[in-house]
Design an enzyme around this catalytic site. Structure first.
Site, PDB file in Angstrom:
ATOM      1  N   HIS A 119      58.086 -23.151  11.070  1.00  0.00           N
ATOM      2  CA  HIS A 119      57.004 -23.780  10.170  1.00  0.00           C
ATOM      3  C   HIS A 119      55.738 -23.949  10.746  1.00  0.00           C
ATOM      4  O   HIS A 119      55.571 -24.763  11.549  1.00  0.00           O
ATOM      5  CB  HIS A 119      57.855 -24.919   9.491  1.00  0.00           C
ATOM      6  CG  HIS A 119      56.740 -25.541   8.300  1.00  0.00           C
ATOM      7  ND1 HIS A 119      57.201 -25.314   6.918  1.00  0.00           N
ATOM      8  CD2 HIS A 119      55.217 -26.064   8.281  1.00  0.00           C
ATOM      9  CE1 HIS A 119      56.213 -25.869   6.198  1.00  0.00           C
ATOM     10  NE2 HIS A 119      55.323 -26.199   7.076  1.00  0.00           N
TER      11      HIS A 119
ATOM     12  N   HIS B 112      51.253 -22.905  10.220  1.00  0.00           N
ATOM     13  CA  HIS B 112      50.147 -22.575   9.314  1.00  0.00           C
ATOM     14  C   HIS B 112      49.119 -21.803  10.226  1.00  0.00           C
ATOM     15  O   HIS B 112      48.100 -22.569  10.846  1.00  0.00           O
ATOM     16  CB  HIS B 112      49.559 -23.566   8.627  1.00  0.00           C
ATOM     17  CG  HIS B 112      50.461 -24.271   7.516  1.00  0.00           C
ATOM     18  ND1 HIS B 112      50.244 -23.860   6.361  1.00  0.00           N
ATOM     19  CD2 HIS B 112      51.426 -25.073   7.616  1.00  0.00           C
ATOM     20  CE1 HIS B 112      51.316 -24.530   5.654  1.00  0.00           C
ATOM     21  NE2 HIS B 112      51.833 -25.454   6.334  1.00  0.00           N
TER      22      HIS B 112
ATOM     23  N   GLN C 124      49.150 -22.781  -1.674  1.00  0.00           N
ATOM     24  CA  GLN C 124      48.712 -24.301  -0.867  1.00  0.00           C
ATOM     25  C   GLN C 124      48.556 -24.981  -2.490  1.00  0.00           C
ATOM     26  O   GLN C 124      48.401 -26.256  -2.310  1.00  0.00           O
ATOM     27  CB  GLN C 124      47.634 -24.077  -0.194  1.00  0.00           C
ATOM     28  CG  GLN C 124      46.818 -25.442   0.282  1.00  0.00           C
ATOM     29  CD  GLN C 124      47.774 -26.202   1.187  1.00  0.00           C
ATOM     30  OE1 GLN C 124      48.163 -25.888   2.330  1.00  0.00           O
ATOM     31  NE2 GLN C 124      48.544 -27.106   0.697  1.00  0.00           N
TER      32      GLN C 124
ATOM     33  N   HIS D 203      57.822 -25.650   0.771  1.00  0.00           N
ATOM     34  CA  HIS D 203      57.254 -26.840   0.984  1.00  0.00           C
ATOM     35  C   HIS D 203      57.993 -27.818   0.102  1.00  0.00           C
ATOM     36  O   HIS D 203      57.601 -27.710  -1.155  1.00  0.00           O
ATOM     37  CB  HIS D 203      55.618 -27.037   0.953  1.00  0.00           C
ATOM     38  CG  HIS D 203      55.026 -26.786   2.081  1.00  0.00           C
ATOM     39  ND1 HIS D 203      55.121 -25.209   2.755  1.00  0.00           N
ATOM     40  CD2 HIS D 203      54.164 -27.259   2.972  1.00  0.00           C
ATOM     41  CE1 HIS D 203      54.437 -24.880   3.669  1.00  0.00           C
ATOM     42  NE2 HIS D 203      53.492 -26.225   4.085  1.00  0.00           N
TER      43      HIS D 203
ATOM     44  N   GLU E 230      56.919 -33.129   0.273  1.00  0.00           N
ATOM     45  CA  GLU E 230      56.123 -33.824   1.343  1.00  0.00           C
ATOM     46  C   GLU E 230      55.426 -34.992   0.740  1.00  0.00           C
ATOM     47  O   GLU E 230      54.138 -34.948   0.855  1.00  0.00           O
ATOM     48  CB  GLU E 230      55.318 -32.680   1.779  1.00  0.00           C
ATOM     49  CG  GLU E 230      54.615 -32.950   3.124  1.00  0.00           C
ATOM     50  CD  GLU E 230      53.778 -32.081   3.737  1.00  0.00           C
ATOM     51  OE1 GLU E 230      53.149 -32.283   4.856  1.00  0.00           O
ATOM     52  OE2 GLU E 230      53.502 -30.969   3.152  1.00  0.00           O
TER      53      GLU E 230
ATOM     54  N   ASP F  67      54.187 -26.904  12.589  1.00  0.00           N
ATOM     55  CA  ASP F  67      53.496 -27.199  11.575  1.00  0.00           C
ATOM     56  C   ASP F  67      52.087 -26.941  11.488  1.00  0.00           C
ATOM     57  O   ASP F  67      51.357 -26.120  11.128  1.00  0.00           O
ATOM     58  CB  ASP F  67      53.699 -28.518  10.796  1.00  0.00           C
ATOM     59  CG  ASP F  67      53.213 -28.651   9.316  1.00  0.00           C
ATOM     60  OD1 ASP F  67      52.845 -27.599   8.757  1.00  0.00           O
ATOM     61  OD2 ASP F  67      53.439 -29.840   8.757  1.00  0.00           O
TER      62      ASP F  67
ATOM     63  N   TRP G  87      44.819 -30.682   9.187  1.00  0.00           N
ATOM     64  CA  TRP G  87      45.636 -31.847   8.783  1.00  0.00           C
ATOM     65  C   TRP G  87      46.060 -32.591  10.272  1.00  0.00           C
ATOM     66  O   TRP G  87      46.672 -33.619  10.253  1.00  0.00           O
ATOM     67  CB  TRP G  87      47.042 -31.251   8.501  1.00  0.00           C
ATOM     68  CG  TRP G  87      46.818 -30.502   7.139  1.00  0.00           C
ATOM     69  CD1 TRP G  87      46.870 -31.328   5.868  1.00  0.00           C
ATOM     70  CD2 TRP G  87      46.352 -29.323   6.663  1.00  0.00           C
ATOM     71  NE1 TRP G  87      46.537 -30.691   4.941  1.00  0.00           N
ATOM     72  CE2 TRP G  87      46.326 -29.351   5.150  1.00  0.00           C
ATOM     73  CE3 TRP G  87      46.091 -28.241   7.246  1.00  0.00           C
ATOM     74  CZ2 TRP G  87      45.812 -28.208   4.581  1.00  0.00           C
ATOM     75  CZ3 TRP G  87      45.742 -27.160   6.550  1.00  0.00           C
ATOM     76  CH2 TRP G  87      45.636 -27.096   5.151  1.00  0.00           C
TER      77      TRP G  87
END
Length: 423
Positions: A57, A59, A152, A210, A213, A309, A315
């Site tokens: 996982h 991005h 997203q 996802h 979350e 992630d 983030w």
């Protein structure tokens, strides 16, 4: 004559004094004390020889963009999403490709040779998708890069979201993604799960969503995902990522939920570094950890893996592509400090993650790919404790990266001249 013979290795399952014989990019034998002529022989000297690390996982379209156009000051998930929305109009394919390739260099040096990356499909231009498909092509010789079509901003919440996701799949994206908890309502979230799972079933694709979350214990889309998986016969092909709401759920409800997930064959990926950072931000004290119920899921028979992630993006401003750092955080947050628990956390960034990604030829056994990493550690406990140095990284028998042993020179009377931090 063998291409490569590694001797005196310790394997993650605890076997010591092991030899691994390699021919034509494949492992041909694994046994103690092998002796055979080889073009190259490597004495592991008791160090840990592991299959490569896997990140199920990530991005990659956002990686190494920290500070663009600004920093996430609140540290929340929602500000991160808003910040990514501000950055998207400024994105250029060449910059995304450059940053992603730089991260892949880091990954290889860390022995991370398989990555599943969620790629934003919300913008109809599909610029991130096209950039990451180019990256996938460029790194194909050394990293197994899977791409997930990730809406997203919500596949139903975004005008044209369904069409954009379908076009991403047509371009060659591997996996169907989703974000049901970010749709406008719980009902729309459930509708998106049904729609996307049906799309995956029709196209023979894997699914990775996802899921929940959030700190909201009433966000229960993992239940819908498990149901749709069974209804459509997708067992073993579906993953739920994050599932952080489970941390806050009522124990009775979870006692019903865990068997449902296990029966459906849905796997779960927790992201310890990011879950502990983004969740619980609205709490005063006590503050929730936010990570999903990892040991309980494992005990129920669910395949659980850990992902990184984010690395230096809207983030999360930290990270270096080190899956041992991920395992280290997971161990602490889940309080998995027993020997069995530590082993499970190591498996979460190796064999369990490989299973989530459906990787062929993975593992240290005859017939598998000769892809592995030699760590400056004597066992998995030491590897996680030290976030051990990677001495050598191989892909199908070819060395991709290597590092010198880590040793500190010391100058103290009546004490050793070097320290390597091993027991």
């Amino acid at each position: 004559m063998l291409d490569l013979l590694i001797t005196q290795a310790t394997l993650p399952d605890g076997r010591t004094g092991m030899s691994v014989a390699v021919q034509g990019g494949k492992i041909v034998d694994v046994a103690p004390g092998l002796q055979a002529p080889a073009h190259e022989t490597v004495d592991a000297q008791g160090c840990l020889l592991s299959p490569p690390f896997c990140d199920p996982h990530f991005h990659m379209d956002a990686t190494l963009s920290y500070g663009l156009p600004r920093v996430n000051e609140s540290g929340t998930l929602l500000e991160g999403i808003a910040l990514w929305g501000e950055l998207k109009p400024q994105l250029k394919a060449e910059d995304m490709i450059r940053r992603a390739l730089a991260y892949c260099d880091w990954a290889v040096a860390r022995g991370l040779l398989a990555i599943r990356s969620h790629v934003d499909t919300s913008d109809p231009s599909l610029l991130p998708v096209q950039a990451m498909l180019e990256v996938k092509k460029q790194v194909a010789g050394y990293i197994d890069l899977q791409l997930v079509a990730f809406p997203q901003d919500g596949v139903l919440r975004t005008p044209g979201g369904v069409d954009s996701l379908k076009r991403a799949l047509d371009l060659g994206v591997d996996v169907v993604g989703g974000i049901p908890h970010f749709e406008r309502t719980m009902a729309q979230g459930a509708e998106s799960v049904k729609l996307l799972c049906e799309m995956a079933a029709q196209q023979g694709k894997l699914v990775d969503m996802h899921c929940d979350e959030t700190d909201d214990p009433l966000s229960r889309h993992i239940e819908t995902l498990a149901f749709e998986t069974q209804r459509l016969g997708l067992q073993g092909r579906v993953n739920g990522s994050h599932c952080t709401s489970m941390h806050s759920m009522d124990n009775y409800y979870v006692s019903k939920l865990l068997p449902l997930i296990a029966e459906s064959g849905v796997s779960v990926v927790a992201n310890p570094l990011i879950n502990i950072t983004l969740q619980g931000r609205h709490d005063s004290y006590p503050k929730r950890r936010g990570m999903t119920r990892v040991p309980e899921l494992m005990a129920a028979g669910v395949n659980v893996a850990f992902g990184h992630d984010c690395v230096m993006d809207p983030w999360y401003g930290m990270g270096s592509g080190d899956m041992l750092e991920v395992a280290h955080m997971g161990l602490h947050v889940a309080q998995m400090t027993s020997r069995k628990g530590i082993q499970a956390c190591y498996d979460a960034v190796t064999v369990n993650a490989a299973k989530v990604m459906h990787l062929d030829g993975y593992g240290i056994a005859p017939g598998k790919d000769a892809s592995f990493v030699l760590l400056q550690a004597r066992d998995v406990v030491e590897a996680i404790r030290l976030r051990a140095n990677r001495l050598k990284v191989w892909k199908k028998g070819q060395v991709l990266a290597q590092m010198a042993e880590v040793r500190a020179q010391t100058h103290m009377p009546n004490r050793p001249a070097t320290v390597d931090f091993l027991r």
